[in-house]
Motif scaffolding. Structure first.
Motif, PDB file in Angstrom:
ATOM      1  N   PRO A   1       3.810 -27.891  -6.627  1.00 47.17           N
ATOM      2  CA  PRO A   1       5.262 -27.364  -6.963  1.00 47.17           C
ATOM      3  C   PRO A   1       5.193 -26.391  -8.196  1.00 47.17           C
ATOM      4  N   ILE A   2       4.693 -26.607  -9.229  1.00 48.33           N
ATOM      5  CA  ILE A   2       4.447 -26.073 -10.385  1.00 48.33           C
ATOM      6  C   ILE A   2       3.656 -24.770 -10.366  1.00 48.33           C
ATOM      7  N   VAL A   3       2.483 -24.765  -9.701  1.00 44.91           N
ATOM      8  CA  VAL A   3       1.813 -23.717  -9.352  1.00 44.91           C
ATOM      9  C   VAL A   3       2.428 -22.676  -8.519  1.00 44.91           C
ATOM     10  N   ALA A   4       3.101 -23.281  -7.491  1.00 43.17           N
ATOM     11  CA  ALA A   4       3.917 -22.374  -6.496  1.00 43.17           C
ATOM     12  C   ALA A   4       5.066 -21.573  -7.390  1.00 43.17           C
ATOM     13  N   GLU A   5       5.641 -22.252  -8.121  1.00 41.02           N
ATOM     14  CA  GLU A   5       6.561 -21.485  -9.031  1.00 41.02           C
ATOM     15  C   GLU A   5       5.974 -20.474  -9.907  1.00 41.02           C
ATOM     16  N   ASP A   6       4.743 -20.676 -10.738  1.00 40.33           N
ATOM     17  CA  ASP A   6       4.007 -19.860 -11.322  1.00 40.33           C
ATOM     18  C   ASP A   6       3.542 -18.562 -10.431  1.00 40.33           C
ATOM     19  N   ILE A   7       3.137 -18.757  -9.285  1.00 36.85           N
ATOM     20  CA  ILE A   7       2.642 -17.626  -8.494  1.00 36.85           C
ATOM     21  C   ILE A   7       4.003 -16.760  -7.916  1.00 36.85           C
ATOM     22  N   LEU A   8       5.373 -17.413  -7.471  1.00 34.64           N
ATOM     23  CA  LEU A   8       6.421 -16.512  -7.399  1.00 34.64           C
ATOM     24  C   LEU A   8       6.923 -16.090  -8.438  1.00 34.64           C
ATOM     25  N   SER A   9       6.808 -16.517  -9.758  1.00 39.55           N
ATOM     26  CA  SER A   9       7.319 -15.806 -10.842  1.00 39.55           C
ATOM     27  C   SER A   9       6.589 -14.601 -11.438  1.00 39.55           C
ATOM     28  N   ASP A  10       5.311 -14.701 -11.414  1.00 40.53           N
ATOM     29  CA  ASP A  10       4.347 -13.831 -11.647  1.00 40.53           C
ATOM     30  C   ASP A  10       3.145 -13.450 -10.511  1.00 40.53           C
TER      31      ASP A  10
END
Length: 191
Positions: A87-96
């Motif tokens: 969930p943390i990595v996916a958020e990083d992928i979506l945000s940048d």
């Protein structure tokens, strides 16, 4: 094609949504496709990293994945090795997305930990089978990691015109333990 990697006796060919394993031979007529794994792939070419004897870690759009043998047949299968932090990595992928596509994987030589740098965050996987330790840690070094390489048993990180060396350059490695740690453990009732 986004990346290539060694998988057992095969070459793993990564695209964004498919992974193929190929048996390659000096005689081109004997080269053949061994397997196709759909609905998974690599979005960051430099994230593909050999971990241990039989795993290839890579960054998929849904998180950190591992290509490994399913069973004694050595047929490849993907596992969600990163599920605790996906969930943390996916958020990083979506945000940048650009930083995610530039993610870099490496094996830290001192303890054999897998590092994946995405922007200003380094995700670290610690695995020690004898003590049954399997855990993820995130580090925020205070700069964007633009490049990372292991050389002479040290991890070098570049940000702009500055190069950082994990543990320093002296004869004795210098590590700081002045960082406050936070641990997330699964809830265990045990009645």
């Amino acid at each position: 094609i986004t990346a290539l990697g060694n998988y057992d006796e095969y070459t793993a060919v990564f695209s964004r949504r498919v992974i193929q394993t190929w048996y390659t031979d000096p005689d081109p007529d004997l080269t053949r496709q061994a397997q196709v794994l759909s609905n998974t792939g690599c979005i960051a070419p430099r994230s593909v990293t050999q971990f241990g004897d039989g795993d290839l870690f890579y960054l998929d759009r849904s998180g950190i994945r591992s290509l490994r043998a399913r069973d004694s047949s050595n047929s490849a299968a993907t596992t969600d090795i990163g599920s605790p932090i996906d969930p943390i990595v996916a958020e990083d992928i979506l945000s940048d997305a650009l930083s995610a596509e530039r993610a870099i994987g490496a094996i830290e030589p001192r303890d054999g930990r897998f590092w994946l740098a995405i922007g200003d965050t380094i995700y670290v996987f610690s695995y020690f089978s004898a003590t049954k330790v399997s855990a993820w840690t995130t580090y925020r070094p205070g700069f964007v990691v633009e490049d990372m390489v292991v050389f002479n048993e040290r991890v070098y990180l570049r940000s702009g015109d500055t190069i950082y060396v994990y543990g320093g350059l002296g004869d004795r490695l210098q590590y700081s333990d002045s960082v406050a740690a936070e641990a997330w453990l699964p809830y265990l009732d045990a009645e």
